[in-house]
Design a protein around this motif. Structure first.
Motif, short mmCIF file in Angstrom:
data_model
loop_
_atom_site.label_atom_id
_atom_site.label_comp_id
_atom_site.label_asym_id
_atom_site.label_seq_id
_atom_site.Cartn_x
_atom_site.Cartn_y
_atom_site.Cartn_z
N VAL A 148 -32.75 5.88 -16.49
CA VAL A 148 -33.60 5.29 -15.47
C VAL A 148 -34.84 6.18 -15.34
CG1 VAL A 148 -33.75 4.66 -13.04
CG2 VAL A 148 -31.61 4.38 -14.25
N ARG A 166 -36.10 1.15 -17.27
CA ARG A 166 -34.72 1.43 -17.68
C ARG A 166 -34.63 1.25 -19.18
NH1 ARG A 166 -30.24 1.47 -14.41
NH2 ARG A 166 -28.25 1.32 -15.47
N ASP A 194 -27.42 4.69 -20.59
CA ASP A 194 -28.61 4.08 -20.00
C ASP A 194 -29.39 5.17 -19.28
OD1 ASP A 194 -28.08 1.47 -20.82
OD2 ASP A 194 -26.79 1.10 -19.09
#
Length: 128
Positions: free
Chosen positions: A18, A7, A16
């Motif tokens: 992933v 992450r 963010d």
């Protein structure tokens, strides 16, 4: 080869990401659920926005505020609709007494009041 982080956070855009296989996918989450109904008035206003102001509609969708916006508008329209009907019925003398004496007259008067109240709501809130 360096091991990829599961992450990461991008400071430039504040998102963010992933790790999924060899690719980083934005970790986008849906906004909190709003259990309120959009209702008749909210659906009418959404159709109006689709035709007349697609930029505002897209902005509301992308920011996750569309459902809340339409639910708030629906509640406001419902409250205003009930208030207008009550006020018009009182002003025109459409009472329970009239309902007992002549149901057909009461029905005609109430249908007229409801139709005029709906037109008023459309003009004030839905198509504005």
């Amino acid at each position: 080869m360096d091991k990829l982080e599961p992450r990461i956070h991008d400071e430039a855009n504040g998102l963010d990401y992933v790790l999924d296989g060899d690719y980083y996918i934005p970790a986008v989450e849906l906004p909190e659920d709003d259990d309120r109904s959009i209702g008749k008035w909210g659906r009418m206003h959404r159709a109006y926005l689709e035709e007349t102001n697609p930029l505002l509609l897209n902005h509301l969708i992308l920011t996750g505020k569309l459902h809340t916006y339409l639910a708030d508008l629906n509640e406001q329209a419902q409250n205003r609709h009930r208030l207008i009907i009550r006020q018009m019925a009182a002003a025109e003398g459409v009472t329970e007494d009239l309902k007992r004496r002549s149901q057909w007259e009461w029905i005609k008067a109430m249908n007229s009041i409801v139709n005029r109240a709906e037109e008023s709501i459309k003009r004030e809130l839905i198509y504005a």
